[in-house]
Design an enzyme around this catalytic site. Sequence first.
Site, short mmCIF file in Angstrom:
data_model
loop_
_atom_site.label_atom_id
_atom_site.label_comp_id
_atom_site.label_asym_id
_atom_site.label_seq_id
_atom_site.Cartn_x
_atom_site.Cartn_y
_atom_site.Cartn_z
N PRO A 25 26.42 30.09 -10.16
CA PRO A 25 27.85 30.23 -9.89
C PRO A 25 28.37 31.57 -10.37
O PRO A 25 28.10 31.98 -11.50
CB PRO A 25 28.47 29.07 -10.68
CG PRO A 25 27.46 28.72 -11.72
CD PRO A 25 26.12 29.03 -11.14
N TYR A 188 34.30 29.20 -22.82
CA TYR A 188 35.35 28.43 -22.18
C TYR A 188 35.57 27.12 -22.93
O TYR A 188 34.99 26.88 -23.98
CB TYR A 188 35.04 28.25 -20.70
CG TYR A 188 34.98 29.56 -19.94
CD1 TYR A 188 36.08 30.43 -19.94
CD2 TYR A 188 33.83 29.97 -19.27
CE1 TYR A 188 36.03 31.64 -19.27
CE2 TYR A 188 33.78 31.19 -18.60
CZ TYR A 188 34.88 32.02 -18.61
OH TYR A 188 34.83 33.23 -17.96
N ARG A 236 25.80 23.66 -17.95
CA ARG A 236 25.47 25.03 -18.39
C ARG A 236 25.82 25.19 -19.85
O ARG A 236 26.94 24.90 -20.27
CB ARG A 236 26.20 26.08 -17.55
CG ARG A 236 26.04 27.49 -18.11
CD ARG A 236 26.48 28.57 -17.14
NE ARG A 236 25.36 28.97 -16.28
CZ ARG A 236 25.35 30.09 -15.55
NH1 ARG A 236 26.38 30.92 -15.57
NH2 ARG A 236 24.30 30.38 -14.79
#
Length: 385
Positions: A25, A188, A236
Site C-alpha cells: 500500500p 500511526y 503491518r
Amino acid sequence: MAQPLLFTPMELRGVTLKNRAVVAPMHQYAAVRGFATDWHLMNAGRYAAGGAGLVIVESTKVERRGCGTVGDLGIWEDGHIPGHARIVEFIRTHGAVAGLQIGHSGRKARRFRPWEGGRPLVNGPGIEDWEGWELVAPSAINSPESDPTPRALTRDEIPAVIERWGQAARRANAAGYQVLEVHAAHGYLIHQFLSPFSNRRNDDYGGSELNRMRFCIEVVESVRAHWPAEKPLFVRFSVDDDAGWDPDQSVRLARLLKPKGVDVIDCSSGGMRGAPVVSAGPITYGYQVPYAAKLRREAEIMSMAVGLIVHADQAEGILQRGEADLIALARELLYNPNWPMDAAQKLGVDAEFALVPPPQSYWLEKRARQVKELVPSTFREKLGA
C-alpha cells in the site's frame, strides 16, 4: 528449471494468489473528501495489469479525523463503497487479487501532503470541517515538539474508535476486497498505542506491554467480526521503531494475533523517531528482510518482506531461504509497474507473457518470438556488452 517460488501460486484461506509479488500500500493523497478518484483506478490498475498477484490499495481511513491529509482515501461511510468497488473490479478483471489497507493517523493527522512540505496543516479554504478534524492519540504527547499536541482519547471513547475499524472491514467486504490489512505501523494510531514512546496511559490501554497491545488486539477482533472467515487478514507492524518497541515485542504480539485470525504480518519499521530505523544498520537492499525472517521463525506466522527489494533474483532468494512467504514492493513498482512481468522473464518463466492482459501479452510474445536476440531495456545486460 524448477518453477521459481515467486511465481508459485499461494493459497490464503479461500483466496488464491497467482504469484507472491505483492503491491504494498502506497499513499497517493489523491482522494476528494475521502472518495476515490480516477487516479486511484489508474494507479491500482496499472499494477494489476503488470502481473502482480496481490494489489493492496493504500491506507484508507476508518474515520474522518484519522485522515493524514486532505487527500487521504476513506472508507468511513457507506458512500465510499462504490468508488472502491470500481477499483476492485478493475483489479480482478486483470487477474490480480484486490486488497485494502485500513488505518488511522492519530496524532499524525491533519498535515500537508508530503510534496507540500508535510508540516502540520493550517485552516484555510477548502477545509470544511477543521474543528471535526481533531488530533487524537493514546496520550497528549506531541512528537516532534513543534507539532500540535493531540487530545488523549478517554477510556469511554476507545470502544467506538475500535468499532469504526470493524465497520471499515464491513465496507471493504461489501466493496469486494479479498484481502484486508490493518495498519499498525509507521507511527500511526495503533502504533501509538503500542509504543511506550507515545503511550503514557495509566488505564488498561497503557503501562504494561499487554495493556499497550490491547488496542491492537481489540481492533483485530473487531475487524475479524466483520470480515469473512474465508478472507485473509494481514497486519503491518513497525517491527522495530527505535523508540521502545522492538522485534521481540513484535514476536509476542504476533503470537497473540495469530489465534485471533491474523494470517500474515507485513514487516516494516520506523515511524516514531523517523523512518526507516537507522540504528539497525545501513539502508541497503532488503534491509528489513531480517524482521520478516524473525517473525516467521519465532512467531510461527506467515510474513511479508518489504523494503528495497528491487531485483527478481533478490526476491526469489528471500523466498528460497525461507525468510518470508510474500514479497511486497512499493517504490520499485512506481519505477516499473510491470515489475512482476519483468521478473518472470528474468527468472525464465512465462514465455507467453500470460501474467499480463492480452493487449500486452499478444504483442510482447510476438516480439520475443520474432526477435530472438532481443534484450529488453530493463535487463542488466546491454547489447554489444
